[in-house]
Design a protein around this motif. Structure first.
Motif, PDB file in Angstrom:
ATOM      1  N   UNK A  69     -72.761  24.115  73.145  1.00 51.32           N
ATOM      2  CA  UNK A  69     -73.671  25.273  73.126  1.00 51.32           C
ATOM      3  C   UNK A  69     -73.062  26.395  72.289  1.00 51.32           C
ATOM      4  N   UNK A  70     -71.793  26.684  72.526  1.00 53.73           N
ATOM      5  CA  UNK A  70     -71.138  27.761  71.774  1.00 53.73           C
ATOM      6  C   UNK A  70     -71.103  27.457  70.276  1.00 53.73           C
ATOM      7  N   UNK A  71     -70.854  26.211  69.907  1.00 53.67           N
ATOM      8  CA  UNK A  71     -70.854  25.840  68.485  1.00 53.67           C
ATOM      9  C   UNK A  71     -72.231  26.038  67.874  1.00 53.67           C
ATOM     10  N   UNK A  72     -73.268  25.649  68.594  1.00 50.58           N
ATOM     11  CA  UNK A  72     -74.635  25.841  68.097  1.00 50.58           C
ATOM     12  C   UNK A  72     -74.947  27.328  67.940  1.00 50.58           C
ATOM     13  N   UNK A  73     -74.479  28.138  68.879  1.00 52.27           N
ATOM     14  CA  UNK A  73     -74.726  29.575  68.804  1.00 52.27           C
ATOM     15  C   UNK A  73     -73.992  30.207  67.621  1.00 52.27           C
ATOM     16  N   UNK A  76     -75.798  30.017  63.988  1.00 53.06           N
ATOM     17  CA  UNK A  76     -77.086  30.622  63.680  1.00 53.06           C
ATOM     18  C   UNK A  76     -76.903  31.836  62.777  1.00 53.06           C
ATOM     19  N   UNK A  77     -77.874  32.048  61.899  1.00 55.56           N
ATOM     20  CA  UNK A  77     -77.770  33.147  60.944  1.00 55.56           C
ATOM     21  C   UNK A  77     -78.112  34.486  61.592  1.00 55.56           C
ATOM     22  N   UNK A  78     -78.944  34.476  62.634  1.00 48.60           N
ATOM     23  CA  UNK A  78     -79.334  35.706  63.315  1.00 48.60           C
ATOM     24  C   UNK A  78     -78.832  35.642  64.754  1.00 48.60           C
ATOM     25  N   UNK A  79     -77.601  36.082  65.008  1.00 47.41           N
ATOM     26  CA  UNK A  79     -77.023  35.926  66.347  1.00 47.41           C
ATOM     27  C   UNK A  79     -77.520  36.980  67.341  1.00 47.41           C
ATOM     28  N   UNK A  80     -78.831  37.119  67.462  1.00 46.29           N
ATOM     29  CA  UNK A  80     -79.392  38.070  68.428  1.00 46.29           C
ATOM     30  C   UNK A  80     -79.294  37.506  69.839  1.00 46.29           C
ATOM     31  N   UNK A  81     -79.484  38.373  70.817  1.00 42.44           N
ATOM     32  CA  UNK A  81     -79.474  37.940  72.215  1.00 42.44           C
ATOM     33  C   UNK A  81     -80.545  36.877  72.447  1.00 42.44           C
ATOM     34  N   UNK A  82     -81.733  37.104  71.926  1.00 45.68           N
ATOM     35  CA  UNK A  82     -82.840  36.156  72.094  1.00 45.68           C
ATOM     36  C   UNK A  82     -82.499  34.800  71.460  1.00 45.68           C
ATOM     37  N   UNK A  83     -81.999  34.816  70.228  1.00 44.91           N
ATOM     38  CA  UNK A  83     -81.700  33.569  69.524  1.00 44.91           C
ATOM     39  C   UNK A  83     -80.585  32.792  70.232  1.00 44.91           C
TER      40      UNK A  83
END
Length: 185
Positions: A69-73, A76-83
């Motif tokens: 999960x952490x690797x997938x997070x 991401x190009x937009x590391x917002x709370x929602x994303x």
């Protein structure tokens, strides 16, 4: 060296898969090493080369999930709370069967730690200058517990909400935004 690492990875995968199969019908404290080795098709000496108890395998499965999960997070190009929350919810949803087994047989400690770290990072970046360390820790602990139990309930009870809906709910609760259809009495 590469062949040895691959062999270790295969052996550990066999043990993890065997443990998950057994956990579908038995609690972790009722599983013995002989039974686990027979299910995995390996000998006890091989088991003890990598683990001491079946709980060690369960802990490793949970750590693997958290790392994935952490690797997938992080990718991401937009590391917002929602994303970030959507990525976590999507992963849990796609792996709901395994997550249910973990929650039924374990405390979910590593998942709770991941959620805690996640909230700490967000809270520290937005509130650190406004609150003392103890208050920050209390807020993080509160959000972690609520977030963990919300996710556990969603997965265990198979609540008919998709990962995006759950991520939005968590984000709204965290940020105080209320796109939730709350009715005033």
């Amino acid at each position: 060296m590469e062949k040895v690492n691959q062999r270790v990875m295969i052996t550990k995968r066999m043990l993890k898969d065997a443990l998950l199969r057994i956990l579908e019908s038995k609690n972790i404290d009722k599983i013995n090493i002989t039974e686990l080795c027979k299910e995995a098709g390996i000998n006890r000496a091989t088991f003890y080369t990598h683990y001491e108890t079946p709980n060690d395998i369960l802990n490793e499965i949970e750590r693997d999930i958290v790392l994935e999960i952490e690797n997938k997070q992080q990718n991401i190009s937009n590391p917002s709370l929602q994303a970030s929350t959507e990525i976590m919810c999507q992963y849990l949803y796609q792996n709901a069967h395994t997550v249910r087994i973990l929650l039924r047989n374990f405390t979910g400690e590593d998942l709770a730690k991941m959620i805690n770290h996640y909230y700490e990072t967000i809270i520290n970046s937005s509130l650190a200058s406004k609150l003392d360390a103890d208050t920050l820790k209390l807020i993080t602990t509160y959000l972690t517990g609520g977030g963990f139990f919300l996710l556990a309930y969603w997965i265990n009870e198979e609540v008919p909400k998709n990962p995006q809906e759950i991520a939005t709910l968590i984000t709204d609760l965290f940020t105080g935004h209320h796109s939730l259809p709350l009715h005033h009495v």
